[in-house]
Design a protein around this motif. Sequence first.
Motif: not given
Lengths: 424, 231
Positions: A314, A318, B93, B97-102, B106, B158
């Motif tokens: 995923x 992105x 979206x 759809x964000x980066x979970x680890x950031x 970030x 973003x």
Amino acid sequence: MRFKDQIDFVRQHVKRNRLRVFMTILATAMGCAFLIVLASIAFGLQTSMKKELLSDNAITEIEIYSEDKLDKQKIKAIPNVNALVERAEIMAEGTAKFTLDERSSTPYTQFVDFEQLAKTNEKLAQGTLPKHDNEIVVGYQFAQTLLTKAQQQALDNDDEQTKKEGYSGKLLGKKLTFTYTVDKKNVLTKEMTIVGITKKPSREWDIDERVMMPLSMLATLKTNYEHVTDNKQQDFSYATFRVYASDLEAVKEILATLKAMDLSVYSVTEQLEEINILFTALKAGLIFIGTIAILIASIGIFNTMTMAVTERTREIGVMKAIGTNPKLIQKLFVMESAYIGILGTIIAIVVSYVISIAVNWLIPIALEMATGDKAYREVDLIFSAIPFELVLIASAISISVAIISGWRPARKATNIDVIDALRQ
Amino acid sequence: MITLQHVSHTFRIGKKDNEQLIDVLKDVSLQIDAAEIVSIVGKSGSGKSTLLNTIAGFLKPVSGSIHIQNTDLTTLNERSLAAFRLQHLGFIFQNFQLMPSLTTYENIELPLKIAGVEPRKRQQLIQQLLKRLDIAHVKDHYPNELSGGQQQRVSIGRALVGNPPIILADEPTGSLDSETEREILTLIQQLNAELGITFVIITHDDEVARIANRIYTMHDGDLKEATNDAL
Ligand SMILES: Nc1ncnc2c1ncn2[C@@H]1O[C@H](COP(=O)(O)OP(=O)(O)O)[C@@H](O)[C@H]1O
Ligand SMILES: [Mg+2]
């Protein structure tokens, strides 16, 4: 993307799966350390062997076998030739005997061109090389062969009772009577003075009992011999020649020149070359076996990277959606597997050095305990050596294998479909 | 600014020997000008997302052409498409759809890093945005520590940070409660007014669609511009 950001990116991802990545690094390190330690044995033994060869053979010495067609002047004229030393021994029947008071010896007798030998860096234990016809050099253990009549008899009869000790006094400066006889007929009697004693042979089991006489004596002996036996002597003596090069680098070229002169020659450097070839083959073999261990570890890297890609499908989607170049995505994943390879290799190098030091320290002790022979510890044998060259080879192999194993998973990452990935 | 001409797309589904063809886009043409908010409204499954995916370059339609700022997307390869998106398009979206680890910070920084913007400039741009989007106080939070509305603000950050002329939003308020939905829609209108960014908003909700300057309706792959009295 800036390179520093790429590194940060990789580090962040590695951190997220610390345990899994650590285990993969561990497997890589084990494979790589296995390779280094295995190959280090070939490197170590080669070092030991070279040391052994070079310690008691003059590396600048070239032996010539063919006696007849030797053009001494031409050989001496070859560049970087320091000396051409002739050594001869009598082939004809006869006995050379040296007498000191009531003791006598019939040693192996050599006739040496001392004038030439003086130009080499031949070293003696005591004294100097002869400068006159009536001077000789004796071997380090020559004194042992000077026995009384009774001792001689006991030795011949294999008598265990009588002590067969040689001469224990100081030999340097002593005058010996040299007599040469054939069929009980006297050929030559001459007073000779010992002016030098050779060095102790470096090998424990070598014994140097010979007497070295000036080469000029050989001609006198031959004339007298022919007179006494009333017979022309074709093969009265046999000579060997040794060329001494100015340094190791010159040896190769001198060898070639001598071979071109149709001479059969031998140099320890040739033996060295053979040993080098042998050890190169051995090293290649061991490195190959070690590489198999790394290849096994690479399956782990492949697995880890495939899982990483699958897990991050995923996120990769992105990344692609917001405009990341597929090539960059591939690069980031390849960097991640390279990171595993590099870290594993660094650990492997450190561990290998520790193992290597331990091996060199423990094996002589183990051998001593098993055999009770102290010699192993004294000889200072190297069983395992890790030269920089080996570190380079091992690093190159394990890091490239790591990168190659990460390649397919990385390609898989770039082929991820954005729409599918975002639907997850 | 965005021009679609006779875009058609067909999905093939099912096994090879028993294929079914679904015409998802049927000869779609559309024209969007700079600084417009355009919404595309339609029932679920009518083909709205597919249309947006073709505009974004995620999907190559079977036929037709897509021009964005005079570039024909259908002629670009993957690499050029990526570079084009990075420069010209922002995305919002439905599920963020964000980066979970950031962290918030970030996540917003990501497009700038990809574009190779230098750190000092990055910091400046992000600080500004964090304030504008009212998420400065959660800049070190991870997405799972944020509310839906905050997450969508981060995602808008973003999309905005690279300063693209166009933002594509697929159901931007689909996962939000009505109050938060209002906030996000207002924010979009403000950003459009302040920065002159073109928004293409996809929604199944007439209410949401109404914030647009112009509205298209999608019905089984047919796109029509809605007249005012139709709504
Ligand atoms: N990758 C695909 N393969 C097959 N069919 C698809 C695919 N993507 C979408 N569809 C179908 O296309 C139609 C339109 O989908 P979509 O564009 O997602 O509609 P919307 O966004 O308006 O709800 C649906 O019937 C859906 O099942
Ligand atoms: Mg949809």
